[in-house]
Write an enzyme that holds these catalytic residues in place. Sequence first.
Site, short mmCIF file in Angstrom:
data_model
loop_
_atom_site.label_atom_id
_atom_site.label_comp_id
_atom_site.label_asym_id
_atom_site.label_seq_id
_atom_site.Cartn_x
_atom_site.Cartn_y
_atom_site.Cartn_z
N ARG A 18 -2.29 -2.83 11.11
CA ARG A 18 -3.60 -2.19 11.17
C ARG A 18 -4.32 -2.48 12.49
NH1 ARG A 18 -7.93 -2.30 6.27
NH2 ARG A 18 -8.17 -4.49 6.78
N ASN B 212 -18.69 9.84 6.50
CA ASN B 212 -17.50 10.29 5.76
C ASN B 212 -17.92 11.31 4.71
OD1 ASN B 212 -14.75 10.17 4.75
ND2 ASN B 212 -15.55 8.99 3.02
N HIS C 30 -16.76 12.67 0.92
CA HIS C 30 -15.95 12.25 -0.24
C HIS C 30 -16.10 13.29 -1.35
CE1 HIS C 30 -13.88 9.53 -2.91
NE2 HIS C 30 -14.76 9.85 -3.83
N VAL D 155 -15.24 0.55 0.72
CA VAL D 155 -14.81 1.95 0.74
C VAL D 155 -15.66 2.80 -0.20
CG1 VAL D 155 -12.86 3.48 0.22
CG2 VAL D 155 -12.47 1.29 1.36
N ARG E 277 -6.99 6.93 5.75
CA ARG E 277 -6.61 5.56 6.10
C ARG E 277 -7.86 4.68 6.02
NH1 ARG E 277 -1.88 2.59 7.97
NH2 ARG E 277 -2.79 0.73 8.89
N LEU F 111 -10.31 1.88 6.96
CA LEU F 111 -10.59 1.19 8.23
C LEU F 111 -11.03 -0.25 7.96
CD1 LEU F 111 -12.43 4.23 9.79
CD2 LEU F 111 -10.24 3.29 10.60
N GLU G 71 -18.29 21.32 0.18
CA GLU G 71 -18.08 20.34 1.26
C GLU G 71 -18.31 21.01 2.61
OE1 GLU G 71 -14.63 17.74 1.15
OE2 GLU G 71 -14.29 18.23 -0.96
#
Length: 199
Positions: A63, A105, A107, A142, A89, A91, A172
């Site tokens: 990572r 982000n 979701h 997350v 992925r 972070l 979205e």
Amino acid sequence: MRTAILISGRGSNMAALLAAMRDPAYPARPAVVVSNRADAAGLALAAAAGVPTAVVESRGRPREAFEAALQEVLERAEVGFIALAGFLRVLSPAFVAAWEGRMINIHPSLLPAFPGLDTHARALAAGVRIHGCTVHWVSAEVDQGPIIGQAAVPVLPGDTPETLGARVLAQEHRLYPLALAVALGARPPLPEGEAILCL
Ligand code: GAR
């Protein structure tokens, strides 16, 4: 604001953001589209739109090495803000801290319900009557950062994960450009009564 869009696959939210960024009045410009998978379909969409693309492969490497390479790409493109758009992925806390207040982000659920994967199947299994999507600031935990905006859709009789997911995805594409402008301070925060766009 020079903005990076990070993807892992199809790139339909990326395409919605790029479409909004074509308006000179919009507060963000596409600096680079980065995928952690070379086979992400969104890369071709971005290239066709004339946006620089980069692949930073995440598979088969530690990572730290992945994130160092990602950071280098972002710096070279003089990125000031990151929009995660189907970037699958997780972070590290160190990377998130480095971009704190500059990374958002999208979701596919009404957070805090259904963090993680398979959100539409889980929403159906739970029997919820309203589902949707959320744009939020990225924090170390997350899918738990402060919410910028949400859009809600009804769950209809006979829905499958696919039909429900398609209904959410359409929202979205509407929510993300709006929420990015809010995050950049170009629009006032959504007033409480409008914090859920009921469609
Ligand atoms: C979108 O539904 C997005 O909300 C979701 O992946 C899809 C990507 O589609 N993101 C997550 O699940 C993040 N945990 P797209 O590549 O067509 O934008």
